[in-house]
Design an enzyme around this catalytic site. Structure first.
Site, mmCIF file in Angstrom:
data_model
loop_
_atom_site.group_PDB
_atom_site.id
_atom_site.type_symbol
_atom_site.label_atom_id
_atom_site.label_comp_id
_atom_site.label_asym_id
_atom_site.label_seq_id
_atom_site.Cartn_x
_atom_site.Cartn_y
_atom_site.Cartn_z
ATOM 1 N N LYS A 7 16.295 0.146 3.230
ATOM 2 C CA LYS A 7 17.210 1.278 3.423
ATOM 3 C C LYS A 7 16.633 2.245 4.438
ATOM 4 C CE LYS A 7 19.166 1.121 -1.154
ATOM 5 N NZ LYS A 7 18.689 1.321 -2.504
ATOM 6 N N ALA B 185 4.720 12.133 5.395
ATOM 7 C CA ALA B 185 5.957 11.931 6.134
ATOM 8 C C ALA B 185 5.994 12.748 7.427
ATOM 9 C CB ALA B 185 7.136 12.305 5.250
ATOM 10 N N ARG C 115 -2.429 3.304 -1.271
ATOM 11 C CA ARG C 115 -1.411 2.507 -0.568
ATOM 12 C C ARG C 115 -2.082 1.752 0.568
ATOM 13 N NH1 ARG C 115 3.753 3.787 -1.995
ATOM 14 N NH2 ARG C 115 4.623 3.116 -0.003
ATOM 15 N N ILE D 16 -0.356 11.368 -5.767
ATOM 16 C CA ILE D 16 0.825 10.778 -6.416
ATOM 17 C C ILE D 16 0.664 10.790 -7.939
ATOM 18 C CG2 ILE D 16 2.194 8.645 -6.636
ATOM 19 C CD1 ILE D 16 1.772 8.182 -3.655
ATOM 20 N N GLU E 216 15.527 -2.321 10.316
ATOM 21 C CA GLU E 216 15.100 -1.878 8.978
ATOM 22 C C GLU E 216 15.516 -2.953 7.981
ATOM 23 O OE1 GLU E 216 13.296 0.709 7.271
ATOM 24 O OE2 GLU E 216 13.806 -0.786 5.754
ATOM 25 N N ASP F 42 2.353 5.591 8.243
ATOM 26 C CA ASP F 42 1.390 5.090 7.251
ATOM 27 C C ASP F 42 0.655 3.837 7.737
ATOM 28 O OD1 ASP F 42 2.250 7.103 5.621
ATOM 29 O OD2 ASP F 42 2.863 5.823 3.950
ATOM 30 N N LYS G 21 10.601 15.019 -5.561
ATOM 31 C CA LYS G 21 10.852 16.468 -5.562
ATOM 32 C C LYS G 21 12.182 16.821 -6.234
ATOM 33 C CE LYS G 21 7.395 15.942 -3.962
ATOM 34 N NZ LYS G 21 6.621 14.860 -3.359
ATOM 35 N N HIS H 59 6.314 43.574 1.262
ATOM 36 C CA HIS H 59 5.954 43.785 -0.135
ATOM 37 C C HIS H 59 7.229 43.849 -0.963
ATOM 38 C CE1 HIS H 59 3.831 45.259 -3.625
ATOM 39 N NE2 HIS H 59 4.740 46.215 -3.726
ATOM 40 N N GLY I 206 15.452 5.601 5.982
ATOM 41 C CA GLY I 206 14.794 6.712 5.272
ATOM 42 C C GLY I 206 13.446 6.300 4.724
HETATM 43 P P1 FAD Z 1 7.892 4.272 5.450
HETATM 44 O O1 FAD Z 1 8.548 5.505 4.999
HETATM 45 O O2 FAD Z 1 7.205 3.441 4.416
HETATM 46 O O3 FAD Z 1 8.985 3.413 6.197
HETATM 47 C C1 FAD Z 1 8.705 2.127 6.672
HETATM 48 C C2 FAD Z 1 9.987 1.324 6.712
HETATM 49 O O4 FAD Z 1 9.740 0.115 7.421
HETATM 50 C C3 FAD Z 1 10.485 0.910 5.329
HETATM 51 O O5 FAD Z 1 11.799 1.354 5.152
HETATM 52 C C4 FAD Z 1 10.385 -0.604 5.332
HETATM 53 O O6 FAD Z 1 11.456 -1.218 4.644
HETATM 54 C C5 FAD Z 1 10.472 -0.926 6.827
HETATM 55 N N1 FAD Z 1 9.825 -2.185 7.212
HETATM 56 C C6 FAD Z 1 8.551 -2.588 6.959
HETATM 57 N N2 FAD Z 1 8.299 -3.783 7.525
HETATM 58 C C7 FAD Z 1 9.440 -4.148 8.155
HETATM 59 C C8 FAD Z 1 9.818 -5.283 8.934
HETATM 60 N N3 FAD Z 1 8.953 -6.271 9.186
HETATM 61 N N4 FAD Z 1 11.075 -5.344 9.402
HETATM 62 C C9 FAD Z 1 11.964 -4.343 9.182
HETATM 63 N N5 FAD Z 1 11.665 -3.257 8.466
HETATM 64 C C10 FAD Z 1 10.428 -3.151 7.963
HETATM 65 N N6 FAD Z 1 4.682 12.450 2.018
HETATM 66 C C11 FAD Z 1 4.879 13.752 2.281
HETATM 67 O O7 FAD Z 1 4.666 14.180 3.425
HETATM 68 N N7 FAD Z 1 5.319 14.622 1.315
HETATM 69 C C12 FAD Z 1 5.556 14.192 0.045
HETATM 70 O O8 FAD Z 1 5.945 14.983 -0.801
HETATM 71 C C13 FAD Z 1 5.349 12.829 -0.264
HETATM 72 N N8 FAD Z 1 5.597 12.363 -1.500
HETATM 73 C C14 FAD Z 1 5.411 11.031 -1.756
HETATM 74 C C15 FAD Z 1 5.659 10.569 -3.056
HETATM 75 C C16 FAD Z 1 5.485 9.241 -3.349
HETATM 76 C C17 FAD Z 1 5.747 8.741 -4.748
HETATM 77 C C18 FAD Z 1 5.089 8.322 -2.321
HETATM 78 C C19 FAD Z 1 4.927 6.849 -2.611
HETATM 79 C C20 FAD Z 1 4.853 8.769 -1.034
HETATM 80 C C21 FAD Z 1 5.008 10.127 -0.751
HETATM 81 N N9 FAD Z 1 4.754 10.634 0.526
HETATM 82 C C22 FAD Z 1 4.914 11.964 0.779
HETATM 83 C C23 FAD Z 1 4.285 9.754 1.626
HETATM 84 C C24 FAD Z 1 5.451 9.400 2.567
HETATM 85 O O9 FAD Z 1 6.483 8.822 1.828
HETATM 86 C C25 FAD Z 1 4.954 8.449 3.641
HETATM 87 O O10 FAD Z 1 3.831 9.016 4.281
HETATM 88 C C26 FAD Z 1 6.033 8.201 4.680
HETATM 89 O O11 FAD Z 1 7.177 7.632 4.093
HETATM 90 C C27 FAD Z 1 5.508 7.266 5.782
HETATM 91 O O12 FAD Z 1 6.520 7.065 6.718
HETATM 92 P P2 FAD Z 1 6.579 5.743 7.605
HETATM 93 O O13 FAD Z 1 7.762 5.897 8.467
HETATM 94 O O14 FAD Z 1 5.256 5.474 8.204
HETATM 95 O O15 FAD Z 1 6.802 4.536 6.557
#
Ligand code: FAD
Length: 461
Positions: free
Chosen positions: A36, A315, A267, A182, A33, A307, A50, A439, A38
């Site tokens: 951070k 998420a 995104r 968003i 990572e 994503d 939230k 109810h 998460g």
């Molecule tokens: P991410 O959470 O983006 O994690 C990817 C990680 O990979 C990051 O920490 C990044 O630093 C790391 N990374 C990338 N490239 C590299 C590399 N080459 N080497 C090492 N590390 C790397 N979803 C919901 O379900 N409910 C919600 O309420 C919701 N609210 C949201 C609100 C906002 C403002 C935003 C922007 C998004 C929201 N989402 C919500 C969407 C949700 O955050 C994403 O769908 C989710 O975080 C995707 O998870 P992921 O693990 O695919 O990627």
């Protein structure tokens, strides 16, 4: 295959969940990572939004306390304390994930991962470069906000969702470009704090991917709260950047001045500088990594989740895909099933949707009946003073199976799971409506909608 060496790139809800599942199945797991643990969800997305929403919803509740028979003399929101609270929650939860990873013996390396070939990764860490070999690699690198190329994104008035979550003060006025999930959530954050909000959406309706009735209801509620909305409208240019804000010109000629402009136009997959050119996996034009239902990419031994594979940018979908990838990368065979993915929008009131909408059913040529029950006919909604919204069920005409549901209303994001369960396990409207609901609860509205689908409503004509 026990003790497989698995490398996971990215520690978001996709990556860290995949890591825990793979470790449970006996693999030797390393998460890389660069920022951070998460990911976007915990640090810049789901949780911080939230947490702030909880504060502003409390504020909104105090402001209408009078309607509930409570006289409140003065309500003073303290934005910096709200942000402090948000930061505390985020770091506490981050500590929780660190603990879970440690407890599952997952190694975490802080650094940027780059593919050298299909099983070697080079990691750039603060202490220098190191190489790591893995039998299987899961890409969980997430997504990043799309910027508008004609905007000066370095100007302090121009914000992405990430910068909006780090504001020190409540902006007096905010122009939101893009009224998707968003954009609408940020409107719900800043509107109760007194920010004058204008939202611009290039599609015909706000929340363009949602059912028309859901979007219309939300637009009506937003407008009632003083939010200015332009649909079928594009931002043409920023005609002036000032120290205290911007002036924007819309394609229909209007000029809007705002202290801040928030870009919420979508995104894109985060695939840059990862050495993907050293692999033969396929992406689409947008850079989305192509995968099958086992979350396998087109390159053997490499999986992708979350994503970065597009589809639902949520998420919980990233986490489920992580579990599927981890199982396939170890000793099980699993496939993802997207038929009952709940999608929740944390506006006030909330929106929870799952499965087919009426339009999607029509597109697929499925004959359905649509049953709607408004919260104005629900006793509990009156008792708590939250009558905005409705439950809508999409029921297949041929066998009365529930294929979809949309809820607008208080706690819709929690309520929608009853419909998700019904869809997942093929329940009929009859099975749902014959399940006794307590109810007075908001869940009764779901039972009543199911009764309506069966043409035997009690609390509706
Ligand atoms: P991410 O959470 O983006 O994690 C990817 C990680 O990979 C990051 O920490 C990044 O630093 C790391 N990374 C990338 N490239 C590299 C590399 N080459 N080497 C090492 N590390 C790397 N979803 C919901 O379900 N409910 C919600 O309420 C919701 N609210 C949201 C609100 C906002 C403002 C935003 C922007 C998004 C929201 N989402 C919500 C969407 C949700 O955050 C994403 O769908 C989710 O975080 C995707 O998870 P992921 O693990 O695919 O990627």
């Amino acid at each position: 295959m026990a003790n497989a060496k698995i490398i996971i790139i990215g520690g978001g809800p996709g990556g860290y969940v995949a890591a825990i599942r793979a470790a449970q199945l006996g693999a030797d797991v390393t998460v890389i990572e660069e920022d951070k643990i998460g990911g976007t969800c915990l640090n810049r997305g789901c949780i911080p939004t939230k947490a702030i929403l909880a504060s502003v919803q409390t504020l909104a509740l105090f402001e209408r306390a009078d309607q509930l028979g409570i006289e409140v003399e003065k309500v003073v929101p303290n934005f910096s304390r709200m942000m402090e609270r948000k930061n505390k929650i985020v770091s506490q939860l981050r500590g929780g994930i660190d603990y879970l990873l440690k407890a599952n013996k997952v190694k975490v390396i802080k650094g940027r991962a780059n593919f050298l070939n299909s099983h070697s990764i080079c990691i750039e860490t603060e202490a220098g470069r190191k190489e790591l070999e893995g039998e299987k690699i899961i890409i969980a690198s997430g997504s990043k906000p799309i910027l508008l190329p004609f905007l000066d994104s370095n100007h302090p008035a121009v914000l992405t969702s990430e910068q909006a979550l780090e504001l020190k003060e409540v902006p007096e006025s905010l122009l939101i470009i893009g009224a998707g999930v968003i954009g609408c959530e940020f409107a719900s954050i800043f509107n109760p704090l007194g920010t004058k909000i204008t939202m611009i959406e290039m599609m015909e309706q706000i929340l363009p991917t949602e059912d028309k009735r859901v979007a219309q209801t939300m637009e009506r509620i937003f407008k009632k709260r003083g939010i200015n909305i332009f649909t079928s409208t594009k931002l043409e240019e920023i005609t002036e950047y000032r120290e205290d804000g911007i002036t924007a010109k819309l394609d229909k000629g209007e000029k809007i001045e705002a202290e801040k402009i928030l870009i919420c136009v979508g995104r894109s997959p985060r695939i840059n500088n990862m050495g993907l050119e050293n692999l033969s996996l396929k992406t689409d034009q947008k850079g989305t990594i192509l995968v099958n239902e086992k979350m396998e990419t087109t390159q053997q031994g490499i999986y992708a989740i979350g994503d970065v594979v597009g589809g639902y940018l949520l998420a919980h979908v990233a986490s489920e895909e992580g579990i599927i990838a981890a199982e396939n990368a170890t000793k099980l065979t699993s496939e993802i099933d997207y038929t009952s993915v709940p999608s929740c929008i944390f506006t006030s009131p909330e929106i929870g949707t799952v499965g087919l909408t009426p339009d999607k059913a029509e597109e697929k040529g499925i004959e359905v009946r649509i049953a709607r029950f408004p919260f104005t006919a629900c006793g509990k909604a009156h008792a708590i003073g939250e009558t905005d919204g409705f439950v809508q069920l999409i029921v297949r005409e041929s066998d009365h199976r529930i294929l979809g549901g949309q809820i607008v209303g208080l706690h819709a994001a929690d309520l929608v799971h009853e419909i998700a369960l019904a869809i997942r396990w093929g329940l009929t409207a009859e099975q749902l409506s014959s399940t006794i609901h307590a109810h007075p609860t908001l869940s009764e509205a779901i039972m009543e909608a199911a009764r309506k689908a069966e043409k035997k409503p009690i609390h509706l004509i």
